[in-house]
Motif scaffolding. Sequence first.
Motif, PDB file in Angstrom:
ATOM      1  N   THR A 144     -17.195  83.163   8.534  1.00 51.52           N
ATOM      2  CA  THR A 144     -16.630  83.629   7.732  1.00 51.52           C
ATOM      3  C   THR A 144     -17.345  84.696   6.970  1.00 51.52           C
ATOM      4  N   MET A 145     -17.972  85.368   7.210  1.00 51.20           N
ATOM      5  CA  MET A 145     -18.364  86.551   6.955  1.00 51.20           C
ATOM      6  C   MET A 145     -17.453  87.849   7.405  1.00 51.20           C
ATOM      7  N   GLN A 146     -16.870  87.510   9.140  1.00 50.10           N
ATOM      8  CA  GLN A 146     -16.657  88.752  10.143  1.00 50.10           C
ATOM      9  C   GLN A 146     -14.861  88.454   9.499  1.00 50.10           C
ATOM     10  N   TYR A 147     -14.812  87.024   9.049  1.00 47.30           N
ATOM     11  CA  TYR A 147     -13.612  86.751   8.136  1.00 47.30           C
ATOM     12  C   TYR A 147     -13.239  88.018   7.454  1.00 47.30           C
ATOM     13  N   ARG A 149     -14.547  90.863   6.549  1.00 44.96           N
ATOM     14  CA  ARG A 149     -14.580  92.218   7.033  1.00 44.96           C
ATOM     15  C   ARG A 149     -13.317  92.550   7.579  1.00 44.96           C
ATOM     16  N   ASN A 150     -12.913  91.996   8.221  1.00 41.40           N
ATOM     17  CA  ASN A 150     -11.289  91.623   8.491  1.00 41.40           C
ATOM     18  C   ASN A 150      -9.856  91.442   7.478  1.00 41.40           C
ATOM     19  N   VAL A 151     -10.154  90.884   6.369  1.00 46.29           N
ATOM     20  CA  VAL A 151      -9.679  91.192   5.731  1.00 46.29           C
ATOM     21  C   VAL A 151      -9.492  92.426   4.878  1.00 46.29           C
ATOM     22  N   LEU A 152     -11.189  92.880   4.580  1.00 46.40           N
ATOM     23  CA  LEU A 152     -10.638  93.960   3.701  1.00 46.40           C
ATOM     24  C   LEU A 152     -11.244  95.825   4.239  1.00 46.40           C
ATOM     25  N   ILE A 153     -10.478  94.644   5.647  1.00 45.16           N
ATOM     26  CA  ILE A 153      -9.822  96.078   6.429  1.00 45.16           C
ATOM     27  C   ILE A 153      -8.660  96.046   6.766  1.00 45.16           C
ATOM     28  N   GLN A 154      -7.826  94.651   6.569  1.00 44.37           N
ATOM     29  CA  GLN A 154      -6.194  94.340   6.011  1.00 44.37           C
ATOM     30  C   GLN A 154      -5.940  94.742   5.328  1.00 44.37           C
ATOM     31  N   GLU A 155      -6.839  95.069   4.074  1.00 48.98           N
ATOM     32  CA  GLU A 155      -6.303  95.360   2.281  1.00 48.98           C
ATOM     33  C   GLU A 155      -6.085  97.078   2.434  1.00 48.98           C
ATOM     34  N   SER A 156      -7.176  97.376   3.547  1.00 50.53           N
ATOM     35  CA  SER A 156      -7.191  98.796   3.599  1.00 50.53           C
ATOM     36  C   SER A 156      -5.779  98.888   4.377  1.00 50.53           C
ATOM     37  N   GLN A 157      -6.062  98.773   5.447  1.00 53.60           N
ATOM     38  CA  GLN A 157      -4.123  99.588   6.335  1.00 53.60           C
ATOM     39  C   GLN A 157      -2.991  98.670   5.854  1.00 53.60           C
ATOM     40  N   ALA A 158      -3.179  98.069   5.110  1.00 56.38           N
ATOM     41  CA  ALA A 158      -1.878  98.078   3.973  1.00 56.38           C
ATOM     42  C   ALA A 158      -1.472  98.721   2.232  1.00 56.38           C
ATOM     43  N   ILE A 159      -2.385  99.878   2.684  1.00 60.39           N
ATOM     44  CA  ILE A 159      -2.094 100.675   2.143  1.00 60.39           C
ATOM     45  C   ILE A 159      -1.413 102.171   1.984  1.00 60.39           C
ATOM     46  N   VAL A 160      -1.098 102.244   1.285  1.00 57.67           N
ATOM     47  CA  VAL A 160       0.796 103.236   1.568  1.00 57.67           C
ATOM     48  C   VAL A 160       0.156 104.734   1.922  1.00 57.67           C
ATOM     49  N   ASN A 161      -0.656 104.906   0.942  1.00 54.82           N
ATOM     50  CA  ASN A 161      -0.633 106.487   1.523  1.00 54.82           C
ATOM     51  C   ASN A 161      -1.743 106.411   2.160  1.00 54.82           C
ATOM     52  N   LYS A 196     -13.301  75.069   6.148  1.00 57.42           N
ATOM     53  CA  LYS A 196     -13.917  75.836   7.253  1.00 57.42           C
ATOM     54  C   LYS A 196     -12.632  75.538   8.751  1.00 57.42           C
ATOM     55  N   ASP A 197     -12.106  74.440   8.283  1.00 58.91           N
ATOM     56  CA  ASP A 197     -11.252  74.772   9.255  1.00 58.91           C
ATOM     57  C   ASP A 197      -9.542  75.907   8.668  1.00 58.91           C
ATOM     58  N   GLU A 198      -9.641  76.388   7.866  1.00 54.66           N
ATOM     59  CA  GLU A 198      -8.821  77.183   6.733  1.00 54.66           C
ATOM     60  C   GLU A 198      -9.755  78.452   7.970  1.00 54.66           C
ATOM     61  N   ILE A 199     -10.665  78.318   7.545  1.00 52.42           N
ATOM     62  CA  ILE A 199     -11.650  79.907   7.591  1.00 52.42           C
ATOM     63  C   ILE A 199     -11.993  80.144   9.244  1.00 52.42           C
ATOM     64  N   LEU A 200     -11.541  79.581   9.814  1.00 57.92           N
ATOM     65  CA  LEU A 200     -11.393  79.474  10.733  1.00 57.92           C
ATOM     66  C   LEU A 200     -10.255  80.115  11.618  1.00 57.92           C
ATOM     67  N   LEU A 201      -9.292  79.317  11.309  1.00 58.96           N
ATOM     68  CA  LEU A 201      -8.322  79.187  11.408  1.00 58.96           C
ATOM     69  C   LEU A 201      -7.509  80.996  10.617  1.00 58.96           C
ATOM     70  N   TYR A 203      -9.521  83.601  10.301  1.00 58.70           N
ATOM     71  CA  TYR A 203     -10.326  84.709  11.821  1.00 58.70           C
ATOM     72  C   TYR A 203      -9.744  84.426  13.023  1.00 58.70           C
ATOM     73  N   LEU A 204      -9.657  83.623  13.698  1.00 59.23           N
ATOM     74  CA  LEU A 204      -8.449  83.607  14.659  1.00 59.23           C
ATOM     75  C   LEU A 204      -6.909  84.241  14.256  1.00 59.23           C
ATOM     76  N   ASN A 205      -6.306  83.820  13.648  1.00 65.16           N
ATOM     77  CA  ASN A 205      -5.378  84.727  12.954  1.00 65.16           C
ATOM     78  C   ASN A 205      -4.970  86.214  12.645  1.00 65.16           C
ATOM     79  N   ILE A 206      -7.237  87.072  12.559  1.00 60.70           N
ATOM     80  CA  ILE A 206      -7.027  88.151  11.711  1.00 60.70           C
ATOM     81  C   ILE A 206      -7.230  88.766  12.656  1.00 60.70           C
ATOM     82  N   ALA A 207      -8.054  88.112  13.700  1.00 56.81           N
ATOM     83  CA  ALA A 207      -9.370  89.118  14.397  1.00 56.81           C
ATOM     84  C   ALA A 207      -7.981  89.805  15.825  1.00 56.81           C
ATOM     85  N   LEU A 208      -8.572  91.076  16.039  1.00 61.33           N
ATOM     86  CA  LEU A 208      -8.211  92.545  16.585  1.00 61.33           C
ATOM     87  C   LEU A 208      -8.420  92.450  17.866  1.00 61.33           C
TER      88      LEU A 208
END
Length: 863
Positions: A144-147, A149-161, A196-201, A203-208
């Motif tokens: 969950t924590m890794q998920y 972190r990945n969400v926060l990273i993805q949010e940063s990458q979604a910034i245009v500037n 839990k299943d939604e979180i794991l899903l 995580y598996l969709n977001i991971a690099l």
Amino acid sequence: MRTVKPRSAGGALAGFFGAIAMSVVAGVLLTAAITPVVAVSGAAATSAIKIFENLPDHINPGELAQPSTLYAKKGGKTVQLATFYDQDRKEVKWDDISQYVKDAAVAEEDPRFYSHGGVDVIATSRAMLQNVAGQNLSGASTITMQYVRNVLIQESQAIVNEKEREAAYKEATRQDADRKLKEMKLAISIEKKYSKDEILLGYLNIALFGRQVYGIESAAHYYYGKTAKDLTLSEAASLVAIVNNPAQLQIDLPENVERNKQRRDKILGSMLRTEKITKAQYDEAVAAPIVPKITPRTPGCSVAEKNYGLGHFCDYVQRYIRTDASFGATAEERMFKFRRGGYQIMTTIDLDLQKAGLAAMHERVPQEPVDSIDVGGASSSVQVGTGKVLAMVQSRPFSDDGTFLKDHPNYTSINWNTDFEYGGSGGFQVGSTFKPITLTQWLKSGHSVNDIVNVNGRTVQLQSFQASCMPEGVYGYGNWTFSNDNTGIRGNQSVKTAIGFSINGGVASMAQKLDLCEIFQTAKDLGIHRASDLPKDPKDPSKPFIQTIDGSFRSLSMVPSNTFGGVDEIAPITMASAYAAFAGGGKVCTPVPIESITGPDGKPVDFTKSKCTNAISPEVAAGVAYTLQYTAEQGLARSAASPDQGVPHLAKTGTTDDVVDNWTTGASTTVATSTWVGNVTGKRSTLGYGFQTADSQVWRDTMRAADLKYGGTAFPEPSSSALRVTTQTVPDLTGKSYDEAVKALTTAGFTPVDGGNTDSAVPKGMVAKTDPAGGSSAPAGADVKIFRSSGNLAKVPDGLTGRTGADAQSALAGAGFTKVVLQCDTGSGKPDPGKDTVKSVSPGSGKEAKQSSQITLTLSCEN
């Protein structure tokens, strides 16, 4: 084993107190995860609660970056043209992922995933001790924590500037206790909102998984050429292993395979230990070699070029979106969204028609320069009434890779079919394909295609061209000399003939009777514009160097020669759209390469669709279509006549000076096509190279395929006013001077023609007669020949009958006749001039005859 650098005593002490504080906060977080109320006491707890309260407690996973894909229709099937991405990801649902993948991730990354509330206190406590010992907080992150972190990273990458994006990424990935606490709290909030299943899903969709590969589905495709659902146990563990350290463990690099195997086997051991697999499964999976099947999803337009010769069209679609305000305020924002938005873009291209057009182009136009001619060809087809781009072909293959282009000079990065901002060139002079625009204004102004005009090449005064939008109401002053390529047709001809056989002089005559400003306004209404900007006026850079209808840099140059296409450079797609209006009742539609767009959620996405306007009336369009169908069937565009399918065509050809550019533009009632073949750069003649007819051949083959698929009906009948033959009465000019006659005929709308001298009783040098004769009717604008009198005839006087022979002789002598013969009506005997009366005169009274000719008087002689 990683070597840990020893810390100083001060650093160790700080880490110790930091660990204590964090452990207290962790306890608070744990309590928050279990109970809705936090009730602790003591200074440390109070401080921890303050820290806890100041941390964000909400995160929205949002939509992940996914590839955008272009599609097209081929027959009844949908095929993929190209894909674009910053992150190669395809989100999938729970049931689309192998259970091996799910079990491998949990067993290795977070064995207590299904029992904790987002924070694993045991793992966190172990991390605290590692921190005190000088190590980082590794091992403390749950799935969950890794998920998070990945969400926060993805949010940063979604910034245009770019600067803001880099700062946000740095914040999301910093290694300190504060970030870890933030992840813990957000993990708890996630656990309260999702299963839990939604979180794991998630995580598996977001991971690099290395490079630009994100999510288990894209990883399975890239590394093993299959779906995530079909992964074997060994493959699943191998892919989950990559997430730990993609650069070191991605298996598309041979040097990484052994490291990946070690990590894979460790994961398999974890799965065995947690009873997710049996010993037999473990043994089999550990024994399996890692054999990747690298299947890259190549981004960009190169795939569209390789498969369908559509690299330039693919680039056009991208640029269309780049200019579309529906996707954002700036071009940067629009393309950023395009590469990450997961858009499913159905283009308008018809791959069957595209294939036919491309084959025709490649058969007639080489894919690289020939001798000293930088020859090229381009052809665009649009659907009449919708503006949808059905085909877009060009002779050379396309690439937007600068490095590749250096080594492949036969490729081009320019789309010759479009305007400059859509990746096009500066356009090409369209020659006589512009003449139907002058015809359009001719019909709008109430004239007929059967009106008669002077088609001769000649010199005219510039002030004879009216231009109401210019300061003095005329184009200018001075002389303009023009000639005709087709010198076999001269004199006065119908407008239909002038257009059908592309006679410059005829179009110039039409323009003299119109208003230049209205001609070019009609061109603008039909969507005709330059492919690139006009040069700036050196004295006033805010204006183009030449007059245009609205002062813009894209409008056509308002010069008389442009009435037959002699100046401006225009893109094929623009000409195809304009001719579609002639075939479609006057409705012009802006070109559009996109049929529909859906987002990753399956919902429609807004984009700028074609804008259709009624540029000209249906009656005017029908008159133009009638004339251009005549041009295709009996005029110079006979190569564009209806083929065996019997679908009627309208068309016009165009050739610029020295045969530098060659055009065929035309339409059926369903599809309009404009084809250009000529010089990509430079102004070399195409004569002698076999290219001057390539445009008509490519056009013909393309439209043959269009006719087979889309059909077509007869064009509407033109109105009676468009076909009327206007007649006028020729004035009687007998006895007037030649100059008076010319002025009178011109005022009456006729074209005076010098007929030379003729015998006449009219005084010498004056008008003896005209042809057609005075008082008769003739078509407006028709030639009227003026004949001058040579002055050597006399008119037999009237009133001779009944008079005595002597009186008649005297009257004839007075009229200048010197040879008069008298005879009796009985055929015998001698007439008595003083007593016998005139019974008949030959030539008769009122007739003209030479004064030296014989005049015979027949008298009524007494027996």
